[in-house]
Structure formats: C-alpha cells, structure tokens
Write an enzyme that holds these catalytic residues in place. Structure first.
Site, PDB file in Angstrom:
ATOM      1  N   LYS A 195       0.840  -1.202   0.000  1.00  0.00           N
ATOM      2  CA  LYS A 195       0.000   0.000   0.000  1.00  0.00           C
ATOM      3  C   LYS A 195       0.875   1.252   0.000  1.00  0.00           C
ATOM      4  O   LYS A 195       1.509   1.577   0.991  1.00  0.00           O
ATOM      5  CB  LYS A 195      -0.923   0.061   1.222  1.00  0.00           C
ATOM      6  N   GLU A 270      10.065   0.795  10.403  1.00  0.00           N
ATOM      7  CA  GLU A 270      11.099   1.832  10.241  1.00  0.00           C
ATOM      8  C   GLU A 270      10.386   3.157  10.499  1.00  0.00           C
ATOM      9  O   GLU A 270       9.545   3.571   9.708  1.00  0.00           O
ATOM     10  CB  GLU A 270      11.695   1.742   8.838  1.00  0.00           C
ATOM     11  N   CYS A 304      13.487  10.526   7.369  1.00  0.00           N
ATOM     12  CA  CYS A 304      13.400   9.977   8.719  1.00  0.00           C
ATOM     13  C   CYS A 304      14.710  10.149   9.479  1.00  0.00           C
ATOM     14  O   CYS A 304      14.715  10.304  10.682  1.00  0.00           O
ATOM     15  CB  CYS A 304      12.961   8.524   8.670  1.00  0.00           C
ATOM     16  N   GLU A 401       9.578  15.021  16.139  1.00  0.00           N
ATOM     17  CA  GLU A 401       9.998  15.005  14.737  1.00  0.00           C
ATOM     18  C   GLU A 401       9.174  16.039  13.964  1.00  0.00           C
ATOM     19  O   GLU A 401       7.955  15.943  13.917  1.00  0.00           O
ATOM     20  CB  GLU A 401       9.758  13.604  14.158  1.00  0.00           C
TER      21      GLU A 401
HETATM   22  P1  NAI Z   1       1.676   7.880   8.733  1.00  0.00           P
HETATM   23  O1  NAI Z   1       2.524   7.039   9.598  1.00  0.00           O
HETATM   24  O2  NAI Z   1       0.258   8.107   9.127  1.00  0.00           O
HETATM   25  O3  NAI Z   1       1.642   7.277   7.237  1.00  0.00           O
HETATM   26  C1  NAI Z   1       2.570   6.367   6.685  1.00  0.00           C
HETATM   27  C2  NAI Z   1       1.819   5.225   5.995  1.00  0.00           C
HETATM   28  O4  NAI Z   1       1.027   4.553   6.961  1.00  0.00           O
HETATM   29  C3  NAI Z   1       0.851   5.667   4.892  1.00  0.00           C
HETATM   30  O5  NAI Z   1       0.856   4.700   3.866  1.00  0.00           O
HETATM   31  C4  NAI Z   1      -0.482   5.655   5.607  1.00  0.00           C
HETATM   32  O6  NAI Z   1      -1.572   5.484   4.728  1.00  0.00           O
HETATM   33  C5  NAI Z   1      -0.321   4.466   6.525  1.00  0.00           C
HETATM   34  N1  NAI Z   1      -1.200   4.472   7.704  1.00  0.00           N
HETATM   35  C6  NAI Z   1      -1.670   5.543   8.388  1.00  0.00           C
HETATM   36  N2  NAI Z   1      -2.463   5.135   9.389  1.00  0.00           N
HETATM   37  C7  NAI Z   1      -2.503   3.788   9.348  1.00  0.00           C
HETATM   38  C8  NAI Z   1      -3.154   2.788  10.130  1.00  0.00           C
HETATM   39  N3  NAI Z   1      -3.948   3.107  11.141  1.00  0.00           N
HETATM   40  N4  NAI Z   1      -2.942   1.484   9.810  1.00  0.00           N
HETATM   41  C9  NAI Z   1      -2.148   1.151   8.780  1.00  0.00           C
HETATM   42  N5  NAI Z   1      -1.522   2.041   8.003  1.00  0.00           N
HETATM   43  C10 NAI Z   1      -1.689   3.352   8.279  1.00  0.00           C
HETATM   44  O7  NAI Z   1       2.409   9.277   8.550  1.00  0.00           O
HETATM   45  P2  NAI Z   1       1.756  10.674   8.092  1.00  0.00           P
HETATM   46  O8  NAI Z   1       0.476  10.890   8.816  1.00  0.00           O
HETATM   47  O9  NAI Z   1       1.740  10.720   6.621  1.00  0.00           O
HETATM   48  O10 NAI Z   1       2.856  11.692   8.609  1.00  0.00           O
HETATM   49  C11 NAI Z   1       2.847  12.089   9.975  1.00  0.00           C
HETATM   50  C12 NAI Z   1       4.239  12.160  10.532  1.00  0.00           C
HETATM   51  O11 NAI Z   1       4.824  10.872  10.500  1.00  0.00           O
HETATM   52  C13 NAI Z   1       5.222  13.015   9.748  1.00  0.00           C
HETATM   53  O12 NAI Z   1       5.126  14.365  10.110  1.00  0.00           O
HETATM   54  C14 NAI Z   1       6.514  12.421  10.163  1.00  0.00           C
HETATM   55  O13 NAI Z   1       6.910  12.933  11.412  1.00  0.00           O
HETATM   56  C15 NAI Z   1       6.209  10.943  10.320  1.00  0.00           C
HETATM   57  N6  NAI Z   1       6.606  10.179   9.127  1.00  0.00           N
HETATM   58  C16 NAI Z   1       7.774   9.490   9.174  1.00  0.00           C
HETATM   59  C17 NAI Z   1       8.224   8.815   8.064  1.00  0.00           C
HETATM   60  C18 NAI Z   1       9.494   8.059   8.065  1.00  0.00           C
HETATM   61  O14 NAI Z   1      10.094   7.871   7.029  1.00  0.00           O
HETATM   62  N7  NAI Z   1       9.941   7.548   9.190  1.00  0.00           N
HETATM   63  C19 NAI Z   1       7.491   8.846   6.793  1.00  0.00           C
HETATM   64  C20 NAI Z   1       6.240   9.550   6.856  1.00  0.00           C
HETATM   65  C21 NAI Z   1       5.845  10.202   8.000  1.00  0.00           C
END
Ligand code: NAI
Ligand code: MG
Length: 499
Positions: A195, A270, A304, A401
């Site tokens: 996804k 990660e 990240c 972050e």
């Molecule tokens: P997120 O963690 O919500 O999204 C990342 C992925 O997880 C997306 O594909 C999303 O659709 C999916 N996701 C979201 N909620 C889910 C759930 N309940 N069950 C399964 N999958 C789910 O991150 P978001 O909201 O886009 O960004 C928020 C913060 O997260 C950012 O400001 C940043 O701090 C952090 N982040 C960190 C990343 C990294 O590379 N470590 C990448 C993206 C965001």
C-alpha cells in the site's frame, strides 16, 4: 516564484499516465476498487488535483491477500528457481532504467521533490536496490549442523520465505520505499500486498506496470493505493498476512504492532527520528557547514534520518550557525519540476500545517529564528529553510519530529564524550546521528556512544543498499537493506534426521 512550470513542461509519457484514472493491481489485473471509489492526487507546488486513483479498502485487501496466497502456495512463483527470480528482478531494474526520466518526473510531480534530486537519488537508488536484491536469491542457502545429541543424526537448516507480506509505505521517498520493501520480499520468494501512501501513489502504480511487464506471475505483487485507517489497517489486521513491513510515523508503527497480535504476524518497523549532528571544535568547517545544512534540508527535511538537532561546541557555535543559516537563506525554493529548484514544497496541506504549527510553537516557547521561519508564495506548500537557536531540551521543536526544513541548534560546553553523548541521546528516537571531528579517536568513540542504527562520521545521509538501516528505541524494529533485511522475510527451519 513561478509555479506554472509545474504542469506545462511535463513529458507526454507522464501527461498520458496521469490523464487516466489509475486502478488497483490485484492478481495481475488492473481493476477498480470494489466500492467504485476513487481519490484525488494533488500537486504539492500548487495544491491542484493532478490525477485520480482507485481507493482500496478492506474488500480489495481481501482479494489481494487471497491472490498473494494463491501465488505463494500454488502459482509458478512457488516453483520458480532462484536464478529465475533473480532474472525477473534484474529485468525489472532494466525496465526502470529505461523509464528513469519518466519515473523521476512523476515522482517530482507527485511528491514535490526537486526533479534533479529524483533523477540523481531516488530513481537510481531504487534501481540499484532491485539489482542488489537480484543477487540474493541464488545465495540464500541454509547450513548443516554438527549436533551433539546422543545418536547419529544429520541436522541442517532450511531458510524459507515467510509467506504473504503486507507492506505499508510513506510519501517521502515513494518509489524508493517501494523498492526497499519489494526488493527483499521478492528476492526471498514472498508474495506482496503493497500500500503506497495516499499522498503519493503514482510511482508505485507505474512500478506495478513495469513489474507485470518484467513477467512476475499474477498475484506475486499486488498494489493497493488507499488510506491508512482503511486499507492500511485492513492489511495490518489481516489474519492471512504472515508479515507486515511498515515505514512511517512512530504513532502508526505502534498501531501496526498492536494490530499484528491477532495472528502474531511478524513485524518490521522503520519509524521516526530526531537525529543529532554533533560538531566538535576541531571539525573541518568547509565540510561541516554544507554537511549540516544538507543533513536537514535534503528532501525538504522530510527524511526519517534528517539531522534535525545540531549540537555544536560553544567555541564554534556562532560560526557554524552563521554558515548554515547563510546556506539555508540561499537555497532556491520552488516547484519540484523546475530544474533550478533546490527546495520543493512539503508533500501536503496536512504536513504544511503541521510544520507551521511547529514554527509557531518554537517561537511561543522562546526559540529565536536565525533564518527562515516563514512560508513562501501563496499557493502550494512551501516553507523556508529554517534554523532555530536559543532552544531548550524540553521544547516541542527539540523533542518531536518536525519532518520539515527546520533545524534546531543547541550549544554544548563540555569536553566529556559521555556527557555529550548523553545529551545527544536524550530522545525517544534512535535512527541515526553524525559526528564531525578531525580526531579519529573522538569520531569512533562517539560512534560507539550514539544509540542509533546508523552513525555517520564527517558526513550525513550517505546511503548504500548494502548497509543495514533502521532504528534503536522508538525508531523501529528490524533493519532494511543489506543482507540483514532478508531475515525479515525468511523463516528458519531446523531439520534433524536420525540415521
Ligand atoms: P503515517 O505514519 O500516518 O503514514 C505512513 C503510511 O502509513 C501511509 O501509507 C499511511 O496510509 C499508513 N497508515 C496511516 N495510518 C494507518 C493505520 N492506522 N494502519 C495502517 N496504516 C496506516 O504518517 P503521516 O500521517 O503521513 O505523517 C505524519 C508524521 O509521520 C510526519 O510528520 C513524520 O513525522 C512521520 N513520518 C515518518 C516517516 C518516516 O520515514 N519515518 C514517513 C512519513 C511520516
Ligand atoms: Mg497519519
């Protein structure tokens, strides 16, 4: 700032690709969502809709998992020789190379990142990931054991693919994250339901077309764009998914771990970071200043392992801050597709609000803006590269972050490495860190003291597909890339025969 460049200059391949609603890839077929729903994809440099994509939900996840299960148990994939899997992975990387410019343009359009960066980093690294992983299927043997149990035995280890894998990826490096996830899963012989993030589904879907063109059997790779709370949660909860691999926020990582308890599926995570960049007084300023700037501003700070906390010895603090602020103020902010852009927009309206919220909170808590601190233009999601000083360890901007082009800089007044390390390690995260010094002993002593999965010395954000990458503490579970990632996708079986 001219944002009109954004759609006019598109190649015909990309124009054509985004002109049609894109569908889900399930069992080798491109299909609409069961619900018939679609969602909009936006250009972050204008906030305008650029494409429409089918919106997967639990019903589609069920179909995709069933297809992945059939492909794993009975399909040609299950019987395929390792060398044939290797050839398919290599073929895919060749196809990606043939479409490299198109993938870079699509990535820049969808995510906002400078197209020059997508061309130089995201796309070639994605290709290299599949090439490296293509080398593994033929080398994944087990071993024989010399056991001491009384009797006469032949005992050996088999390593087998874990099964059907759910992979949930973020929007900051959409194609690269797809490659990091798919590469090892396919090298080990797993089947996948992937996804992409709802903000950036386009390159993963285009990759899906190349996967089918390369000749992967139906059901081996299924690609389901959709939202986290629906499609993502359905994958994490699914009783017939054997393993889930996730990259994203620590908050959602914890939800995935909890969801996985239903069938105790294996989990690798990660997650976020707040990585320190530790500068010693003897460091080479010619390296430190551009290095510390790029550690945070690369990819608009949406990385990240971004070096988001700068620790500088007070002897050189002013000089380093002045230098980094100068670099920051000269970076060219603009739409990703403009080849002269160095800093693109943030990915979405949501991230734009979040980062502005951090800037407000930093000011409210007493931080001083050394440079930046505002937004750019009146369309799209542009934030100025920002350096905050006079920060305190308990401030929200220091603890959390930010995931934007915002650096917090702290000075230390100490020569004791343990105490410096203690300050640098004062975070719930442990993804990465960098040490800047000309003294070899200091460098390696600090490398041991930093509690993080990656430590760089006199550099930051240097990646290679052979290096394991992942986090200590709340930055995650397990490692991506390198030989180590293969363990995430394999079970170990001990076989013992009485002779
Ligand atoms: P997120 O963690 O919500 O999204 C990342 C992925 O997880 C997306 O594909 C999303 O659709 C999916 N996701 C979201 N909620 C889910 C759930 N309940 N069950 C399964 N999958 C789910 O991150 P978001 O909201 O886009 O960004 C928020 C913060 O997260 C950012 O400001 C940043 O701090 C952090 N982040 C960190 C990343 C990294 O590379 N470590 C990448 C993206 C965001
Ligand atoms: Mg979220």
């Amino acid at each position: 700032m001219d944002v009109s460049v954004s759609l006019n200059g598109l190649s015909s391949a990309v124009k054509d690709y985004i002109s049609k609603p894109r569908q889900l890839l399930i069992d080798g077929q491109w299909v609409d969502a069961q619900s018939g729903k679609t969602f909009a994809v936006y250009d972050p440099s204008t906030g305008q809709q650029i494409a429409k994509v089918a919106e997967a939900d639990a019903a589609d996840v069920n179909l995709a998992v069933a297809a992945a299960r059939r492909a794993f148990d009975d399909g040609p994939w299950a019987k395929m020789k390792p060398a044939e899997r290797a050839r398919l992975l290599w073929k895919l990387s060749d196809l990606m190379e043939a479409h490299a410019d198109e993938l870079a343009e699509l990535e820049s359009l969808d995510n906002g990142k400078p197209v020059t960066v997508a061309k130089a980093a995201d796309v070639p690294f994605s290709i290299e990931t599949f090439r490296y992983m293509a080398g593994w299927p033929t080398k994944l043997g087990g071993k024989t054991l010399n056991i001491s149990a009384p009797g006469d035995y032949h005992s050996y280890i088999l390593r087998e693919p874990v099964g059907v894998v759910g992979q949930i990826i973020p929007w900051n490096f959409p194609l690269l994250m797809a490659a990091w996830k798919l590469g090892p899963a396919l090298a080990t012989g797993c089947t996948v339901v992937l996804k992409p993030a709802e903000q950036t589904p386009l390159t993963a879907l285009r990759l899906g077309e190349l996967i089918m063109e390369a000749g992967f059997p139906p059901g081996v790779v299924n690609i389901l764009p959709g939202f986290g709370e629906t499609a993502g949660a359905a994958i994490a909860n699914h009783p017939d998914v054997d393993k889930v691999a996730f990259t994203g926020s620590t908050e959602v990582g914890k939800m995935i771990a909890r969801a996985a308890t239903g069938n105790l599926k294996k989990v690798s995570l990660e997650l976020g970071g707040k990585s320190p960049v530790i500068v010693f007084p003897d460091a080479d300023m010619e390296r430190v200043i551009p290095g510390a700037a790029s550690a945070i501003f690369f990819n608009q700070g949406q990385t990240c392992c971004a070096g988001s906390r700068l620790f500088v010895h007070e002897k050189i603090f002013d000089k380093v801050i002045e230098g980094v602020a100068d670099v920051a103020s000269k970076l060219k902010v603009g739409p990703g597709l403009d080849p002269s852009t160095e800093i693109g927009p943030l990915v979405s309206d949501e991230q734009f609000s979040r980062v502005r919220g951090f800037l407000d909170s930093g000011r409210a808590e007493g931080a001083t803006v050394a440079t930046g601190g505002g937004t750019v233009g009146n369309a799209g999601y542009f934030v100025q590269p920002t350096v905050l000083i006079n920060v305190k360890p308990e401030m929200k901007v220091v603890r959390e972050e930010i995931f934007g082009p915002v650096l917090v800089a702290e000075r230390y007044n100490d020569d004791d490495l343990d105490r410096i390390a203690k300050e640098a390690n004062d975070t719930m995260y442990g993804l990465a860190g960098s040490v800047w010094t000309r003294d070899l002993a200091t460098a390696h002593k600090m490398a041991r003291r930093i509690k993080a999965g990656t430590v760089w010395i006199n550099c930051h954000n240097v990646f290679d597909v052979s290096q394991p990458f992942g986090g200590y503490k709340q930055s995650g579970w397990g490692r991506e890339l390198g030989e180590e990632v293969l363990n995430n996708y394999m079970e170990t079986k001990a076989v013992t025969a009485a002779l």
